[in-house]
Design a protein around this motif. Structure first.
Motif, PDB file in Angstrom:
ATOM      1  N   LEU A  16      43.569  27.089  21.933  1.00  0.00           N
ATOM      2  CA  LEU A  16      44.093  28.267  23.261  1.00  0.00           C
ATOM      3  C   LEU A  16      43.360  27.398  24.395  1.00  0.00           C
ATOM      4  CD1 LEU A  16      43.389  31.430  21.267  1.00  0.00           C
ATOM      5  CD2 LEU A  16      45.547  30.282  21.773  1.00  0.00           C
ATOM      6  N   ASP A  17      42.202  27.063  24.693  1.00  0.00           N
ATOM      7  CA  ASP A  17      41.827  26.743  25.998  1.00  0.00           C
ATOM      8  C   ASP A  17      42.759  25.647  26.427  1.00  0.00           C
ATOM      9  OD1 ASP A  17      39.632  28.320  26.031  1.00  0.00           O
ATOM     10  OD2 ASP A  17      38.349  26.681  25.362  1.00  0.00           O
ATOM     11  N   LYS A  18      43.664  24.738  25.671  1.00  0.00           N
ATOM     12  CA  LYS A  18      44.516  24.025  26.053  1.00  0.00           C
ATOM     13  C   LYS A  18      45.986  24.206  26.242  1.00  0.00           C
ATOM     14  CE  LYS A  18      41.422  20.329  24.175  1.00  0.00           C
ATOM     15  NZ  LYS A  18      41.308  19.440  22.877  1.00  0.00           N
ATOM     16  N   ASP A  19      46.117  25.576  25.652  1.00  0.00           N
ATOM     17  CA  ASP A  19      47.299  25.801  25.858  1.00  0.00           C
ATOM     18  C   ASP A  19      48.090  26.150  27.012  1.00  0.00           C
ATOM     19  OD1 ASP A  19      49.586  27.732  23.931  1.00  0.00           O
ATOM     20  OD2 ASP A  19      49.256  28.766  25.921  1.00  0.00           O
ATOM     21  N   LYS A  20      49.079  25.576  27.303  1.00  0.00           N
ATOM     22  CA  LYS A  20      49.942  25.519  28.690  1.00  0.00           C
ATOM     23  C   LYS A  20      49.942  27.041  29.263  1.00  0.00           C
ATOM     24  CE  LYS A  20      54.446  25.298  29.822  1.00  0.00           C
ATOM     25  NZ  LYS A  20      55.824  25.115  29.615  1.00  0.00           N
ATOM     26  N   ASP A  21      50.392  27.985  28.543  1.00  0.00           N
ATOM     27  CA  ASP A  21      50.585  29.227  29.184  1.00  0.00           C
ATOM     28  C   ASP A  21      49.387  29.956  29.476  1.00  0.00           C
ATOM     29  OD1 ASP A  21      53.311  29.269  28.635  1.00  0.00           O
ATOM     30  OD2 ASP A  21      53.196  30.281  26.717  1.00  0.00           O
ATOM     31  N   ILE A  22      48.094  29.624  29.018  1.00  0.00           N
ATOM     32  CA  ILE A  22      46.955  30.247  29.256  1.00  0.00           C
ATOM     33  C   ILE A  22      46.258  29.349  30.450  1.00  0.00           C
ATOM     34  CG2 ILE A  22      44.390  30.540  28.421  1.00  0.00           C
ATOM     35  CD1 ILE A  22      45.489  30.904  25.694  1.00  0.00           C
ATOM     36  N   ILE A  23      46.581  28.171  30.392  1.00  0.00           N
ATOM     37  CA  ILE A  23      46.172  27.470  31.893  1.00  0.00           C
ATOM     38  C   ILE A  23      46.958  28.136  32.754  1.00  0.00           C
ATOM     39  CG2 ILE A  23      46.209  25.327  32.883  1.00  0.00           C
ATOM     40  CD1 ILE A  23      45.588  23.860  30.025  1.00  0.00           C
ATOM     41  N   GLU A  24      48.274  28.057  32.637  1.00  0.00           N
ATOM     42  CA  GLU A  24      49.197  28.635  33.876  1.00  0.00           C
ATOM     43  C   GLU A  24      48.745  30.021  34.380  1.00  0.00           C
ATOM     44  OE1 GLU A  24      53.689  28.649  35.073  1.00  0.00           O
ATOM     45  OE2 GLU A  24      53.222  27.774  33.072  1.00  0.00           O
ATOM     46  N   ILE A  25      48.437  30.759  33.284  1.00  0.00           N
ATOM     47  CA  ILE A  25      48.017  32.221  33.682  1.00  0.00           C
ATOM     48  C   ILE A  25      46.778  32.336  34.500  1.00  0.00           C
ATOM     49  CG2 ILE A  25      46.787  33.070  31.656  1.00  0.00           C
ATOM     50  CD1 ILE A  25      48.712  35.691  31.979  1.00  0.00           C
ATOM     51  N   LYS A  26      45.888  31.545  34.174  1.00  0.00           N
ATOM     52  CA  LYS A  26      44.836  31.616  34.772  1.00  0.00           C
ATOM     53  C   LYS A  26      44.882  30.907  36.180  1.00  0.00           C
ATOM     54  CE  LYS A  26      41.371  30.725  30.976  1.00  0.00           C
ATOM     55  NZ  LYS A  26      40.612  29.570  30.504  1.00  0.00           N
ATOM     56  N   GLU A  27      45.849  29.947  36.420  1.00  0.00           N
ATOM     57  CA  GLU A  27      46.167  29.413  37.810  1.00  0.00           C
ATOM     58  C   GLU A  27      46.824  30.635  38.628  1.00  0.00           C
ATOM     59  OE1 GLU A  27      48.473  26.209  37.161  1.00  0.00           O
ATOM     60  OE2 GLU A  27      46.969  24.781  36.642  1.00  0.00           O
ATOM     61  N   ILE A  28      47.988  31.107  38.023  1.00  0.00           N
ATOM     62  CA  ILE A  28      48.450  32.481  38.814  1.00  0.00           C
ATOM     63  C   ILE A  28      47.607  33.541  39.110  1.00  0.00           C
ATOM     64  CG2 ILE A  28      50.179  34.416  38.443  1.00  0.00           C
ATOM     65  CD1 ILE A  28      51.595  31.402  38.492  1.00  0.00           C
ATOM     66  N   GLN A  29      46.670  33.842  38.108  1.00  0.00           N
ATOM     67  CA  GLN A  29      45.803  35.027  38.455  1.00  0.00           C
ATOM     68  C   GLN A  29      44.522  34.642  39.692  1.00  0.00           C
ATOM     69  OE1 GLN A  29      42.746  35.621  35.396  1.00  0.00           O
ATOM     70  NE2 GLN A  29      42.694  37.615  35.788  1.00  0.00           N
ATOM     71  N   ASN A  30      44.301  33.337  39.615  1.00  0.00           N
ATOM     72  CA  ASN A  30      43.638  32.606  40.901  1.00  0.00           C
ATOM     73  C   ASN A  30      44.321  32.786  42.201  1.00  0.00           C
ATOM     74  OD1 ASN A  30      41.011  32.307  39.577  1.00  0.00           O
ATOM     75  ND2 ASN A  30      41.736  30.356  39.250  1.00  0.00           N
ATOM     76  N   LYS A  31      45.584  32.630  41.976  1.00  0.00           N
ATOM     77  CA  LYS A  31      46.555  32.756  43.408  1.00  0.00           C
ATOM     78  C   LYS A  31      46.794  34.258  43.646  1.00  0.00           C
ATOM     79  CE  LYS A  31      49.393  28.642  42.465  1.00  0.00           C
ATOM     80  NZ  LYS A  31      50.777  28.136  42.222  1.00  0.00           N
ATOM     81  N   ILE A  32      46.839  35.219  42.777  1.00  0.00           N
ATOM     82  CA  ILE A  32      47.001  36.480  43.019  1.00  0.00           C
ATOM     83  C   ILE A  32      45.593  37.012  43.818  1.00  0.00           C
ATOM     84  CG2 ILE A  32      46.877  38.910  41.981  1.00  0.00           C
ATOM     85  CD1 ILE A  32      49.021  37.597  39.864  1.00  0.00           C
ATOM     86  N   LEU A  33      44.621  36.648  43.261  1.00  0.00           N
ATOM     87  CA  LEU A  33      43.148  36.841  43.556  1.00  0.00           C
ATOM     88  C   LEU A  33      42.937  36.444  45.153  1.00  0.00           C
ATOM     89  CD1 LEU A  33      41.045  36.679  40.479  1.00  0.00           C
ATOM     90  CD2 LEU A  33      41.866  38.940  41.573  1.00  0.00           C
ATOM     91  N   ASN A  34      43.443  35.482  45.558  1.00  0.00           N
ATOM     92  CA  ASN A  34      43.366  34.654  46.624  1.00  0.00           C
ATOM     93  C   ASN A  34      44.405  35.261  47.726  1.00  0.00           C
ATOM     94  OD1 ASN A  34      41.134  33.266  46.072  1.00  0.00           O
ATOM     95  ND2 ASN A  34      42.450  31.621  45.262  1.00  0.00           N
ATOM     96  N   ASP A  35      45.468  36.040  47.296  1.00  0.00           N
ATOM     97  CA  ASP A  35      46.395  36.685  48.128  1.00  0.00           C
ATOM     98  C   ASP A  35      45.883  37.922  48.676  1.00  0.00           C
ATOM     99  OD1 ASP A  35      48.501  37.855  49.232  1.00  0.00           O
ATOM    100  OD2 ASP A  35      49.753  36.857  48.079  1.00  0.00           O
ATOM    101  N   LYS A  36      45.088  38.049  49.643  1.00  0.00           N
ATOM    102  CA  LYS A  36      44.493  39.033  50.345  1.00  0.00           C
ATOM    103  C   LYS A  36      45.502  40.249  50.550  1.00  0.00           C
ATOM    104  CE  LYS A  36      40.602  36.673  52.466  1.00  0.00           C
ATOM    105  NZ  LYS A  36      39.819  37.036  51.261  1.00  0.00           N
ATOM    106  N   THR A  37      46.688  40.158  50.930  1.00  0.00           N
ATOM    107  CA  THR A  37      47.644  41.093  51.233  1.00  0.00           C
ATOM    108  C   THR A  37      48.247  41.673  49.944  1.00  0.00           C
ATOM    109  OG1 THR A  37      48.593  39.718  53.313  1.00  0.00           O
ATOM    110  CG2 THR A  37      49.938  41.261  52.405  1.00  0.00           C
ATOM    111  N   LEU A  38      48.491  40.635  48.920  1.00  0.00           N
ATOM    112  CA  LEU A  38      48.894  41.419  47.479  1.00  0.00           C
ATOM    113  C   LEU A  38      47.869  42.125  47.080  1.00  0.00           C
ATOM    114  CD1 LEU A  38      50.922  41.352  45.125  1.00  0.00           C
ATOM    115  CD2 LEU A  38      50.086  39.061  44.533  1.00  0.00           C
ATOM    116  N   ILE A  39      46.451  41.784  47.015  1.00  0.00           N
ATOM    117  CA  ILE A  39      45.459  42.557  46.426  1.00  0.00           C
ATOM    118  C   ILE A  39      45.561  44.099  47.191  1.00  0.00           C
ATOM    119  CG2 ILE A  39      42.819  42.668  46.466  1.00  0.00           C
ATOM    120  CD1 ILE A  39      44.166  40.768  44.341  1.00  0.00           C
TER     121      ILE A  39
END
Length: 78
Positions: free
Chosen positions: A14-37
């Motif tokens: 699961l740690d190597k799963d493409k979807d899990i890796i991608e959702i972590k990246e998207i989550q970081n992008k969301i958290l870094n988007d101050k306007t969206l937050i």
């Protein structure tokens, strides 16, 4: 093979799963988007935001995988 080894293998997979890796990246992008937050905290509609749409899509895919794993575990435990 012992159940703990199998669970460890599953975790590693699961740690190597493409979807899990991608959702972590998207989550970081969301958290870094101050306007969206800020919009999320103010309960504004963000459902049309590209990051949110992608996140929800990946979340559904991962949930389906979890359901499949749970189903398999249930069959093993019976």
């Amino acid at each position: 093979m012992n159940i703990y080894v199998k669970l460890d293998d599953l975790k590693n997979s699961l740690d190597k799963d493409k979807d899990i890796i991608e959702i972590k990246e998207i989550q970081n992008k969301i958290l870094n988007d101050k306007t969206l937050i800020k919009k999320i905290k103010n309960n504004e509609d963000v459902s049309n935001n590209e990051l949110i749409i992608k996140y929800k899509h990946l979340e559904n895919r991962i949930n389906y995988k979890i359901l499949s794993i749970n189903k398999e575990l249930k069959s093993i435990m019976e």
